[in-house]
Motif scaffolding. Sequence first.
Motif, PDB file in Angstrom:
ATOM      1  N   ARG A   1     -28.204 -28.351  37.405  1.00 12.02           N
ATOM      2  CA  ARG A   1     -29.129 -27.860  36.452  1.00 12.02           C
ATOM      3  C   ARG A   1     -30.825 -28.717  36.729  1.00 12.02           C
ATOM      4  NH1 ARG A   1     -32.286 -29.387  33.024  1.00 12.02           N
ATOM      5  NH2 ARG A   1     -31.770 -29.235  30.707  1.00 12.02           N
ATOM      6  N   ALA A   2     -30.502 -29.097  38.237  1.00  8.64           N
ATOM      7  CA  ALA A   2     -31.914 -30.448  38.254  1.00  8.64           C
ATOM      8  C   ALA A   2     -32.368 -29.382  39.253  1.00  8.64           C
ATOM      9  CB  ALA A   2     -31.367 -31.596  38.828  1.00  8.64           C
ATOM     10  N   HIS A   3     -33.751 -29.445  39.029  1.00  8.93           N
ATOM     11  CA  HIS A   3     -34.390 -28.498  40.116  1.00  8.93           C
ATOM     12  C   HIS A   3     -34.283 -26.704  40.132  1.00  8.93           C
ATOM     13  CE1 HIS A   3     -36.466 -32.269  41.082  1.00  8.93           C
ATOM     14  NE2 HIS A   3     -35.332 -32.358  41.865  1.00  8.93           N
ATOM     15  N   PRO A   4     -34.059 -26.401  39.249  1.00 12.56           N
ATOM     16  CA  PRO A   4     -33.191 -24.809  39.697  1.00 12.56           C
ATOM     17  C   PRO A   4     -34.778 -23.326  40.422  1.00 12.56           C
ATOM     18  CG  PRO A   4     -34.293 -24.916  37.609  1.00 12.56           C
ATOM     19  CD  PRO A   4     -34.352 -26.851  37.772  1.00 12.56           C
TER      20      PRO A   4
ATOM     21  N   ALA B   1     -36.973 -37.399  30.420  1.00  9.60           N
ATOM     22  CA  ALA B   1     -35.588 -38.079  29.054  1.00  9.60           C
ATOM     23  C   ALA B   1     -35.575 -36.560  28.863  1.00  9.60           C
ATOM     24  CB  ALA B   1     -35.755 -38.927  28.439  1.00  9.60           C
ATOM     25  N   ARG B   2     -36.710 -36.321  27.970  1.00  8.44           N
ATOM     26  CA  ARG B   2     -36.708 -34.870  27.365  1.00  8.44           C
ATOM     27  C   ARG B   2     -35.371 -34.252  27.616  1.00  8.44           C
ATOM     28  NH1 ARG B   2     -41.492 -36.384  25.352  1.00  8.44           N
ATOM     29  NH2 ARG B   2     -42.335 -35.788  27.442  1.00  8.44           N
ATOM     30  N   ALA B   3     -35.709 -33.657  29.229  1.00 12.27           N
ATOM     31  CA  ALA B   3     -34.964 -32.409  29.888  1.00 12.27           C
ATOM     32  C   ALA B   3     -33.434 -32.835  29.701  1.00 12.27           C
ATOM     33  CB  ALA B   3     -34.841 -33.254  31.412  1.00 12.27           C
ATOM     34  N   GLY B   4     -32.779 -34.406  28.812  1.00 13.08           N
ATOM     35  CA  GLY B   4     -31.330 -34.373  28.730  1.00 13.08           C
ATOM     36  C   GLY B   4     -30.354 -34.426  30.126  1.00 13.08           C
ATOM     37  N   HIS B   5     -30.784 -34.430  31.341  1.00 10.24           N
ATOM     38  CA  HIS B   5     -30.081 -34.470  32.684  1.00 10.24           C
ATOM     39  C   HIS B   5     -31.069 -35.101  33.650  1.00 10.24           C
ATOM     40  CE1 HIS B   5     -28.677 -32.547  36.027  1.00 10.24           C
ATOM     41  NE2 HIS B   5     -27.185 -32.341  35.773  1.00 10.24           N
TER      42      HIS B   5
END
Length: 301
Positions: free
Chosen positions: A119-122, A82-86
């Motif tokens: 945005r996920a797993h850069p 949740a802290r990741a915002g995405h």
Amino acid sequence: MTAQLALGTYRCQAIPEAAARAAASGAWIDTAPNYAAGQAQTLLAPALATHPALNVSTKTGYFTAATGTDAVNADVLTEDQARAGHSLAPDYVRWQTGRNRAQLGRDRLDLVLLHNPERAHPGDRSALHQAMRGAFEVLEEEVAAGHVAGYGVATWAGLEEETFTMGKLLALAAEAAGGQHHLVAVQLPVSLVMMTPITQALHGRGPLPAAAAAGLRVMASAPLHGGELPAMVDQELADLIRPGLTPAQACVLAVASCPGVTHVLIAASSAPHWGEAVDAVAQPSLTVAQLREITGVLASS
């Protein structure tokens, strides 16, 4: 043919009024659960209720802090997630899709887009592609349940940076579906600032021709580059694009004329701005030769 106009609600300052204008002209509306500080979908609901045939696309991926808290309480995200915002986590995608339906007041969503999946797993394309396939599997289940008509991807940099290609998106969707898939749309920035998709398309390359060949809806976002572009285009360039148009209209027409683009997203908050955009896409489409001249002028300036 010139692409159709659609209302984009990311920067829209008066969503209920703008939605009513869009509905009156039958335009597609695009939104997301994190727009307008998380209120965009609720603000759109009255217009959608009044116009049940109106098409709307929404997203899953980004979320507000308040939504993140709700997702943790619903046991679909951990506090760290949740802290990741995405998130593209399957449980979250399923939960957010249901929440989108409730907020928009729709039993069946026309289109759900993975919101900036890059945005996920850069830096880890394999992990990203696996996460996207998992999200697609959930959306295929939502289609089978009658909750979603189709899905796709809304990206800012994923296609340009080739974090994924159109071919890869279609392959992941086919894997997720086990055959015939329901990936039907892609949204990406196309403008006279972010010209790469245009210049590629004029030579039959890049994501736009690939999407068109697959029969996908292609939604061009940020055609005015966040409202900055009209101030960068002088009347001489506007007249080169189409005499008599304002700089803003010329920019919109150029994007709407790009091969492969089916919809141009405009965050027009006022009636005059919406009217200008409507008039722009009502113009005859620019030819490929004209677009090549325009992009050539801009590339050399």
